[in-house]
Motif scaffolding. Structure first.
Motif, short mmCIF file in Angstrom:
data_model
loop_
_atom_site.label_atom_id
_atom_site.label_comp_id
_atom_site.label_asym_id
_atom_site.label_seq_id
_atom_site.Cartn_x
_atom_site.Cartn_y
_atom_site.Cartn_z
N ASP A 195 68.23 13.21 29.00
CA ASP A 195 67.92 13.96 30.23
C ASP A 195 69.05 14.92 30.56
O ASP A 195 70.22 14.61 30.36
N LYS A 211 63.15 12.96 40.86
CA LYS A 211 62.63 12.79 39.51
C LYS A 211 61.52 13.82 39.29
O LYS A 211 60.74 14.10 40.20
N LYS A 271 66.66 20.52 32.40
CA LYS A 271 65.30 20.16 32.00
C LYS A 271 64.43 19.79 33.20
O LYS A 271 63.22 19.74 33.11
N ASN A 272 65.08 19.47 34.32
CA ASN A 272 64.37 19.02 35.52
C ASN A 272 64.06 20.23 36.41
O ASN A 272 64.96 20.83 37.00
N PHE A 278 69.85 9.86 35.83
CA PHE A 278 69.00 10.12 34.68
C PHE A 278 68.60 8.80 34.02
O PHE A 278 69.31 7.81 34.11
N ASN A 279 67.46 8.83 33.32
CA ASN A 279 66.99 7.63 32.61
C ASN A 279 67.81 7.35 31.36
O ASN A 279 68.11 6.22 31.04
#
Length: 343
Positions: free
Chosen positions: A127, A89, A131-132, A122-123
């Motif tokens: 997401d 995360k 982007k991470n 992903f939440n």
């Protein structure tokens, strides 16, 4: 970064990486990807000995190191899977941040006999892997696979397989109808299929059966929006509202659906207060029990006063949308803001 289709092509060609990071919303689809890799490198008869699963929510570096460094038993390869790897995360606590840095370093030195697979859920649908920053960084030393929505034809085929694996025949037309009604998520699809199979035991599945048991996607979105409101997640609620408007630029329809949903929650709360159980409420509204349970749980997140005030805000917004020339999207966003101010 690659997708599931590309991963399958690589596996068919015998191209196996030393490490993988899987990510996405659909855990069932991710598990299928895990099985695809594991079954291609670990002998079935040795699976109990050469396939190790570790809980990513409760894991430390030493456990990962021990699992990866131990030689495979009577085989050339072993697979180590870290499921729900929370240290991937982007924003985590100090212990997970430390673990991520240790893993990032170790990925360069994994033994050739170990295939390490980590997956992160992903939440929500906003997401993405790109982007991470952690996933972007790891993509330089490992293989990051994003499990996104399947293409239509493949999606329909996999939905049919869900029923076939459970020993239930479903015609192509009904399978496609079901596929369009449910979210493109195989964790949800499996649960919805189980309900339909149980309901239609001894008879064919019809569109009427599917309509009776499966929520419309727009209703799902409204339910999610109300959930975000109950959890006070304003930014995500605004994002979902914008997504609803992008799907269907119908402001009046959206405000009506939101208003009707809150009315239903208020009515259910009244019935629960009068001693009605889930069964009688489900019967009154002609809803499947599982949907009624969700609505009851959601109604418990609001007080009577909050629901009255929210309904008043919805009504005022509806009147404003009908009578003014103001920006309609801004009106709906202002409505959400006012709802979040309700205490």
């Amino acid at each position: 970064m690659i997708d599931f289709d590309a991963l399958e092509e690589e596996i068919k060609k015998g191209k196996i990486n030393n490490s993988y990071i899987f990510c996405g919303l659909d855990e069932e689809l991710i598990k299928e990807g895990v099985n695809l890799v594991v079954n291609s490198v670990v002998d079935k008869s040795m699976k109990d000995l050469n396939y190790i699963r570790l809980d990513g929510l409760n894991i430390n570096y030493d456990e990962i190191l021990n699992a990866c460094e131990t030689m495979p038993f009577m085989g050339e390869k072993k697979a180590v899977v870290i499921y729900r790897a929370e240290f991937l995360k982007e924003k985590t606590d100090s212990s997970n941040s430390k673990l991520y840095k240790e893993i990032e370093k170790y990925l360069k030195d994994i033994p050739p006999y170990t295939i390490l697979i980590m997956y992160y859920l992903f939440n929500d649908k906003r997401d993405t892997a790109k982007k991470n920053k952690k996933l972007v960084s790891l993509d330089k030393i490992s293989k990051v696979v994003h499990f996104d929505r399947l293409k239509k034809d493949r999606y329909y085929k996999k939905v049919e397989e869900v029923f076939k694996k459970r020993g239930k025949e479903i015609k192509k037309i009904e399978a496609r109808y079901f596929a369009e009604k449910v979210p493109n998520n195989f964790d949800i699809i499996n649960r919805e299929a189980d309900k339909i199979i149980a309901y239609t035991e001894g008879k064919e599945i019809t569109k009427k059966d599917i309509d009776k048991l499966v929520l419309k996607s727009s209703e799902d979105d409204i339910f999610d929006l109300i959930d975000l409101i109950s959890l006070r997640k304003a930014e995500r609620a605004i994002d979902l509202l914008d997504e609803l408007l992008f799907k269907s630029d119908q402001h009046m329809l959206i405000i009506t659906n939101i208003e009707n949903h809150f009315k239903r929650l208020y009515e259910i709360k009244v019935l629960k207060n009068k001693g009605h159980n889930i069964g009688s409420i489900a019967s009154k509204y002609k809803l499947p029990t599982f949907i009624c349970e969700k609505l009851v749980n959601q109604s418990n997140k609001f007080s009577f006063n909050q629901l009255k005030e929210i309904l008043d805000i919805c009504l005022k917004t509806e009147i404003s949308l009908k009578s003014s020339s103001n920006d309609k999207t801004m009106e709906l966003e202002l409505m959400l803001f006012n709802i979040f101010m309700v205490k």
